[in-house]
Design a protein around this motif. Structure first.
Motif, PDB file in Angstrom:
ATOM      1  N   ALA A 216       0.815  -1.219   0.000  1.00  0.00           N
ATOM      2  CA  ALA A 216       0.000   0.000   0.000  1.00  0.00           C
ATOM      3  C   ALA A 216       0.846   1.266   0.000  1.00  0.00           C
ATOM      4  CB  ALA A 216      -0.932  -0.006   1.219  1.00  0.00           C
ATOM      5  N   GLY A 217       2.163   1.131  -0.118  1.00  0.00           N
ATOM      6  CA  GLY A 217       3.026   2.301  -0.194  1.00  0.00           C
ATOM      7  C   GLY A 217       3.582   2.757   1.134  1.00  0.00           C
ATOM      8  N   VAL A 218       3.255   2.046   2.224  1.00  0.00           N
ATOM      9  CA  VAL A 218       3.757   2.416   3.540  1.00  0.00           C
ATOM     10  C   VAL A 218       5.241   2.082   3.636  1.00  0.00           C
ATOM     11  CG1 VAL A 218       3.592   1.959   6.014  1.00  0.00           C
ATOM     12  CG2 VAL A 218       1.521   2.083   4.628  1.00  0.00           C
ATOM     13  N   ILE A 219       6.039   3.029   4.121  1.00  0.00           N
ATOM     14  CA  ILE A 219       7.457   2.770   4.392  1.00  0.00           C
ATOM     15  C   ILE A 219       7.517   2.187   5.795  1.00  0.00           C
ATOM     16  CG2 ILE A 219       9.759   3.773   4.584  1.00  0.00           C
ATOM     17  CD1 ILE A 219       8.720   6.037   2.748  1.00  0.00           C
ATOM     18  N   ARG A 220       7.652   0.887   5.868  1.00  0.00           N
ATOM     19  CA  ARG A 220       7.543   0.159   7.133  1.00  0.00           C
ATOM     20  C   ARG A 220       8.927  -0.007   7.745  1.00  0.00           C
ATOM     21  NH1 ARG A 220       7.471  -2.346  11.174  1.00  0.00           N
ATOM     22  NH2 ARG A 220       6.111  -4.062  11.802  1.00  0.00           N
ATOM     23  N   VAL A 221       9.161   0.594   8.910  1.00  0.00           N
ATOM     24  CA  VAL A 221      10.446   0.469   9.602  1.00  0.00           C
ATOM     25  C   VAL A 221      10.218  -0.194  10.954  1.00  0.00           C
ATOM     26  CG1 VAL A 221      11.468   2.437   8.418  1.00  0.00           C
ATOM     27  CG2 VAL A 221      10.234   2.802  10.551  1.00  0.00           C
TER      28      VAL A 221
ATOM     29  N   ARG B 244      20.347   2.423   5.423  1.00  0.00           N
ATOM     30  CA  ARG B 244      19.006   1.858   5.620  1.00  0.00           C
ATOM     31  C   ARG B 244      17.944   2.885   5.246  1.00  0.00           C
ATOM     32  NH1 ARG B 244      19.600   0.228  10.585  1.00  0.00           N
ATOM     33  NH2 ARG B 244      20.625  -1.673   9.899  1.00  0.00           N
ATOM     34  N   ALA B 245      18.141   4.141   5.666  1.00  0.00           N
ATOM     35  CA  ALA B 245      17.190   5.190   5.305  1.00  0.00           C
ATOM     36  C   ALA B 245      17.157   5.385   3.792  1.00  0.00           C
ATOM     37  CB  ALA B 245      17.563   6.493   6.009  1.00  0.00           C
ATOM     38  N   LEU B 246      18.321   5.367   3.150  1.00  0.00           N
ATOM     39  CA  LEU B 246      18.370   5.518   1.697  1.00  0.00           C
ATOM     40  C   LEU B 246      17.674   4.355   1.000  1.00  0.00           C
ATOM     41  CD1 LEU B 246      19.350   6.988  -0.820  1.00  0.00           C
ATOM     42  CD2 LEU B 246      21.548   5.800  -0.571  1.00  0.00           C
ATOM     43  N   ALA B 247      17.855   3.146   1.515  1.00  0.00           N
ATOM     44  CA  ALA B 247      17.209   1.978   0.909  1.00  0.00           C
ATOM     45  C   ALA B 247      15.694   2.103   0.963  1.00  0.00           C
ATOM     46  CB  ALA B 247      17.673   0.701   1.607  1.00  0.00           C
ATOM     47  N   GLU B 248      15.184   2.613   2.076  1.00  0.00           N
ATOM     48  CA  GLU B 248      13.739   2.820   2.181  1.00  0.00           C
ATOM     49  C   GLU B 248      13.270   3.864   1.170  1.00  0.00           C
ATOM     50  OE1 GLU B 248      11.793   1.001   3.687  1.00  0.00           O
ATOM     51  OE2 GLU B 248      12.993  -0.026   5.204  1.00  0.00           O
ATOM     52  N   ALA B 249      14.057   4.910   0.987  1.00  0.00           N
ATOM     53  CA  ALA B 249      13.699   5.938   0.005  1.00  0.00           C
ATOM     54  C   ALA B 249      13.712   5.364  -1.408  1.00  0.00           C
ATOM     55  CB  ALA B 249      14.652   7.125   0.113  1.00  0.00           C
ATOM     56  N   VAL B 250      14.658   4.488  -1.704  1.00  0.00           N
ATOM     57  CA  VAL B 250      14.733   3.860  -3.026  1.00  0.00           C
ATOM     58  C   VAL B 250      13.497   3.006  -3.276  1.00  0.00           C
ATOM     59  CG1 VAL B 250      15.975   2.130  -4.400  1.00  0.00           C
ATOM     60  CG2 VAL B 250      17.248   3.932  -3.206  1.00  0.00           C
ATOM     61  N   LYS B 251      13.120   2.189  -2.284  1.00  0.00           N
ATOM     62  CA  LYS B 251      11.937   1.332  -2.455  1.00  0.00           C
ATOM     63  C   LYS B 251      10.673   2.160  -2.591  1.00  0.00           C
ATOM     64  CE  LYS B 251      13.266  -1.210   1.113  1.00  0.00           C
ATOM     65  NZ  LYS B 251      13.313  -2.242   2.189  1.00  0.00           N
ATOM     66  N   TYR B 252      10.581   3.225  -1.810  1.00  0.00           N
ATOM     67  CA  TYR B 252       9.405   4.078  -1.904  1.00  0.00           C
ATOM     68  C   TYR B 252       9.334   4.776  -3.262  1.00  0.00           C
ATOM     69  CZ  TYR B 252       6.404   8.147  -1.189  1.00  0.00           C
ATOM     70  OH  TYR B 252       5.438   9.117  -1.334  1.00  0.00           O
ATOM     71  N   ALA B 253      10.480   5.255  -3.754  1.00  0.00           N
ATOM     72  CA  ALA B 253      10.493   5.907  -5.061  1.00  0.00           C
ATOM     73  C   ALA B 253      10.053   4.936  -6.157  1.00  0.00           C
ATOM     74  CB  ALA B 253      11.890   6.452  -5.365  1.00  0.00           C
ATOM     75  N   GLN B 254      10.499   3.682  -6.052  1.00  0.00           N
ATOM     76  CA  GLN B 254      10.078   2.677  -7.017  1.00  0.00           C
ATOM     77  C   GLN B 254       8.582   2.456  -6.940  1.00  0.00           C
ATOM     78  OE1 GLN B 254      11.699   1.208  -9.417  1.00  0.00           O
ATOM     79  NE2 GLN B 254      10.057  -0.185 -10.031  1.00  0.00           N
ATOM     80  N   TRP B 255       8.044   2.382  -5.701  1.00  0.00           N
ATOM     81  CA  TRP B 255       6.603   2.224  -5.540  1.00  0.00           C
ATOM     82  C   TRP B 255       5.863   3.405  -6.157  1.00  0.00           C
ATOM     83  CZ3 TRP B 255       2.635   4.976  -3.401  1.00  0.00           C
ATOM     84  CH2 TRP B 255       1.428   4.298  -3.203  1.00  0.00           C
TER      85      TRP B 255
END
Length: 940
Positions: A482-487, A668-679
């Protein structure tokens, strides 16, 4: 109470609280015989013009016969609903079932006449639209599929209510009357209209709590200290721009102020409106305060008082009564047991919380169910911001406590189009309505980042939630869908939130690493590999590097088309001081500004003052919340020069560079941003839910209704399962029972050789590894031999439950499942059959309805997916056929909420086509209210 002639008992499940267009609430409930006086009083307050529009003639008063007709209903063919505030009617709606020739129905028909009446003082609040949603849901429940309404041409408001609802309709004009007829089957447009109204209403209700024009604190002590006095002091010290009042019934008559704040003994004594009341009195006095607030017209409450659901069953009932009591007057509640709310906007400056310090204004919205976690988050954001006002600060903060009323869903509705919030951070101990949360999260994430920490353990005692049957990891995967950045931690929450607030989204996973420490560069490189990023070889500037060297290296990396983000690693040289740190910070900021569009992160060691210097450099950098003339703010996706109109504002110059004390945290923060940008890129085209012309939706509904008439829930037999699945184009290979060898031989002759002989006993079902399956039996001799072998190995036919099935082409055995989870909603799952999914948990999940793109990604997201695509020279299987099968199952479950579980196992996917060799379906009555029904506020 209803009379004995009524055909149905009072339908309590039709009762609901709704949020109206202006953010206030109303109660929707069936009208009963006990409402005669309320109906008469309501009618007396309606204008003559509104009465004329309702009855097409002057109708000054209701006769006794009218009152009887409008209050006596059978709740099947005649239904009336009322919207109430303060226990009194503000609007009514009713339907009367009609027969095909227009006369009153003597037998069930599927059409009804519908009519509304709204008190003039409440017109324009969206009451009629809300009532239409609820009366339509009631009608569908009672088998009515179409409404008809006759409206005078001059009654534009009511015509608009019907035409704007989004239903498929027909309009005609005859004898001076407009006749509207519309189907009640929800359409994409009607659902979109309903969701848009829900968003506007719920956002407005939260806005009234966060942006009040006046606030009263009830329970303020005369001496410093105590909860009420602390909240009052915090509101005053923050510079609240509206009216502020102190209330305590123990104040003496002569006391007119408290440290400059006007003081009163009761909210009733305050002249003029009070928008928000903070309740800080002992729990036994709260009902009295709620009544005073309701009678004074207060719009909302923040209840910091404890002693509710967190204290046990008696407290939970007190909490429910508190919500019922407040909603009676149209008020919403944050809490109880809440930490409070904050709004840093210069137009408001509200700190109605127990936080002693007003956070810096900024672009981050913060929601925390726990007050303690809320304090920790505010503190960490303050420290990481380095004392600089800007995006690192907070726009709004809500601590919901027991979240008996206002929840994270409501705050998401507010943040969705809040111009002051660019990034949303949420700490959730529980999710009261997960299906709605995932829907709202998907929409919010398409506009601005949503970062969530969700507790993995049991919910706190004060939170009433439905238990999920899904593993925690599965729920997390569905949230990510659903686009949530889950940490996982609040540290990651802040780390990721600051990056997203300060920097543009990366265009991909390629990372350049530059710095003056070879070791720190290699650590960053390894961290990138661990997080699935694609790091380039680190560029070591050596410890002798100057600020100019960093500027040149960063500029070069940002200009390189082969990288999407840059991590700068920096250690201080011996003897360096604040001047050197400031110079380096300015060099990095200016380089990022010269070549904008890619995120920049800094990994620093704690020996120097670079983090503080980077924050100080922000004061001269363009802020992420600033606007470019003629362009709406938004994150700049890769390869685009324009921003989405409602997306997160980008850091134009890249000057707001976040600094991290460890490479792992930055990466780790950058990886989350990458996945979110892809989403985000994929969300632009999420795919479609295909229409299949061969689906028999009506026939399926009739079959399901007939089956459920047998009981409350059942697992279908083989023939019923095949019939229902067949109506959705899912063909299940017939499996004929074989209680004796002769029966097995007869079944094989019916199906045709070659066949398979299978034991279907629960302990052997789908366990080819145990030997309970014999394949490729070419003739009767082989079949009888196999039958005897199974008996010798496993027992009697009664124990084995053998069946005979036609052989399917060879392929890969898979499993497709759909289940209605009480918390997550409808979920489609896929994996390979056997140990891969059962032992290793290699199963992927998607929320239903599944689009064609999601079906494709579902197949490819399991770790064993290569087996479907020609692994080590094997023949690739027909994945398009598999995708179509999953889309058909998704449609079945989405179209019919009574289908609570479907299992297809095994599904043998061959090079061409597939074979469903086993299937089971479970039915249960649908939920009375769900996220697809009319708008309603839950009671937790």
């Amino acid at each position: 109470m209803q009379t004995s002639s009524d055909r149905h008992e009072y339908p309590a499940h039709w009762e609901a609280d709704v949020v109206l267009r202006d953010g206030g609430t109303a109660r929707v409930r069936p009208i009963t015989v006990d409402d005669a006086d309320r109906l008469v009083s309501f009618y007396e307050q309606v204008s003559d013009e509104s009465k004329y529009y309702r009855f097409f003639a002057p109708y000054p008063r209701l006769s006794a016969k009218d009152v009887h007709r409008f209050t006596h209903h059978d709740f099947v063919d005649r239904v009336g609903l009322a919207a109430t505030v303060g226990g009194e009617f503000i609007a009514t709606v009713r339907y009367d079932r009609i027969s095909a020739d227009g006369r009153a129905a003597t037998a069930p028909a599927d059409e009804a006449e519908v009519a509304f009446l709204v008190q003039d003082a409440h017109q324009g609040r969206g009451v009629a639209s809300a009532l239409l949603e609820h009366i339509a849901a009631v009608a569908r429940e009672r088998g009515i599929r179409r409404f008809a309404a006759e409206v005078l041409p001059a009654n534009n408001k009511m015509i608009k209510v019907f035409t704007d609802a989004g239903y498929t309709q027909k309009r005609s004009f005859e004898d001076g009357v407009v006749r509207l007829e519309f189907d009640l089957e929800p359409t994409d447009r009607s659902l979109a209209v309903q969701r848009a109204r829900e968003q506007r209403a719920e956002a407005r209700s939260v806005r009234r709590l966060l942006g009040p024009g006046s606030v009263a604190v009830v329970g303020v002590g005369r001496s410093p200290g105590g909860v009420g006095r602390s909240v009052l002091d915090n509101i005053r010290d923050a510079g609240f721009t509206g009216g502020l009042y102190a209330v305590n019934k123990a104040f003496p008559e002569e006391q007119k102020d408290l440290d400059g704040v006007p003081a009163y003994r009761s909210v009733r004594d305050i002249e003029g409106p009070v928008d928000l009341v903070v309740v800080a009195v002992p729990v036994k006095h709260v009902p009295e305060v709620v009544t005073e607030c309701g009678e004074h017209g207060v719009q909302g409450l923040v209840v910091v008082t404890a002693g509710y659901a967190e204290s046990g069953p008696e407290g939970r009932e007190r909490q429910r009564e508190l919500v019922r009591h407040a909603r009676t007057y149209g008020m919403r509640i944050i809490g109880p047991n809440a930490f409070g709310v904050i709004n840093t906007s210069a137009d408001v400056r509200l700190n109605a919380s127990l936080a002693p310090e007003m956070p810096r204004p900024g672009r981050i919205g913060l929601f925390a169910q726990s007050g303690a976690i809320g304090i920790a988050l505010l503190s960490r954001l303050h420290r990481r911001g380095g004392g600089v006002t800007g995006v690192t600060g907070v726009s709004t903060f809500v601590s919901s406590g027991n979240r008996a009323d206002v929840s994270g869903n409501d705050v998401l509705q507010y943040w969705y189009d809040d111009p002051d919030t660019d990034v949303a951070l949420m700490y959730l101990e529980s999710i009261g309505n997960p299906r709605k949360f995932t829907r709202l999260a998907r929409r919010t994430a398409a506009a601005k980042p949503l970062v969530v920490v969700q507790g993995a353990g049991s919910a706190p005692q004060g939170h009433a939630v439905r238990a999920t049957r899904l593993p925690h990891a599965t729920v997390s995967a569905l949230l990510r869908q659903a686009g949530v950045i889950r940490v996982e931690t609040i540290t990651e929450l802040v780390d990721t939130g600051l990056l997203l607030a300060r920097q543009p989204l990366p265009g991909g996973a390629r990372v350049a690493i530059v710095g003056n420490s070879e070791s720190l560069g290699l650590l960053t490189y390894d961290a990138c590999l661990s997080e699935g990023l694609r790091p380039l070889a680190p560029l070591d500037l050596t410890t002798a590097a100057t600020a100019e060297d960093f500027h040149r290296a960063l500029s070069g990396a940002l200009a390189d088309d082969s990288c999407d983000a840059v991590v700068v690693t920096a250690i201080p040289a011996v003897g360096e001081g604040p001047e050197e740190d400031a110079a380096l910070a300015e060099a990095l900021r200016s380089a990022a500004q010269e070549v904008p569009g890619k995120p920049v992160l800094v990994v620093h060691v704690e020996l120097g003052g670079l983090a503080a210097a980077l924050s100080a450099a922000m004061s001269t950098a363009p802020q992420a919340g600033s606007k470019t003339p003629g362009v709406e703010g938004g994150v700049q996706p890769a390869g685009r020069t324009e921003r989405p109109p409602t997306a997160v504002p980008a850091s134009e110059g890249g000057g707001l560079i976040p600094a991290y004390p460890a490479a792992e945290r930055a990466v780790r923060a950058l990886a989350e941003a990458v996945k979110y940008a892809q989403w985000r890129r994929e969300a632009v085209d999420p795919g479609r839910v295909p229409e299949f012309e061969d689906i028999d939706e009506k026939g399926s509904a009739e079959l399901i209704g007939g089956l459920l008439a047998r009981g409350q829930g059942l697992t279908l037999g083989v023939e019923e399962t095949c019939e229902l699945l067949g109506k959705y184009g899912v063909d299940v290979h017939r499996a004929l029972p074989a209680p004796t060898p002769d029966d097995a031989a007869e079944a094989a002759r019916t199906l045709g050789y070659p066949v398979a002989l299978k034991a279907t006993a629960p302990h052997l079902r789908h366990r080819a590894d145990l030997g309970g399956v014999r394949l490729d039996l070419a003739d009767e001799e082989q079949l009888r031999r196999a039958y005897a072998e199974l008996g010798e190995l496993f027992g009697t036919p009664q124990e084995l439950r053998p069946v005979v099935q036609r052989m399917a082409p060879r392929g890969v055995d898979t499993v497709v499942r759909a289940v209605i989870d009480p918390a997550a909603g409808a979920v489609l799952s896929f994996g390979l059959a056997g140990a891969a999914s059962q032992l290793l948990g290699d199963t992927a999940h998607r929320l239903i309805p599944v689009t064609d793109r999601e079906a494709g990604s579902l197949i490819r997201s399991i770790r064993t997916a290569p087996l479907l695509f020609g692994w080590r020279g094997s023949t690739p299987v027909d994945t398009p056929a598999l995708e179509e099968l999953m889309l058909r199952v998704s449609r079945l479950v989405d179209d019919h909420p009574e289908v609570v579980a479907v299992t297809l196992e095994p599904v043998v996917v061959a090079a061409h086509g597939l074979s469903v060799l086993g299937a089971s379906v479970r039915l249960a009555p649908p939920p009375v209210r769900d996220d697809l029904g009319p708008r309603t506020l839950p009671v937790y």
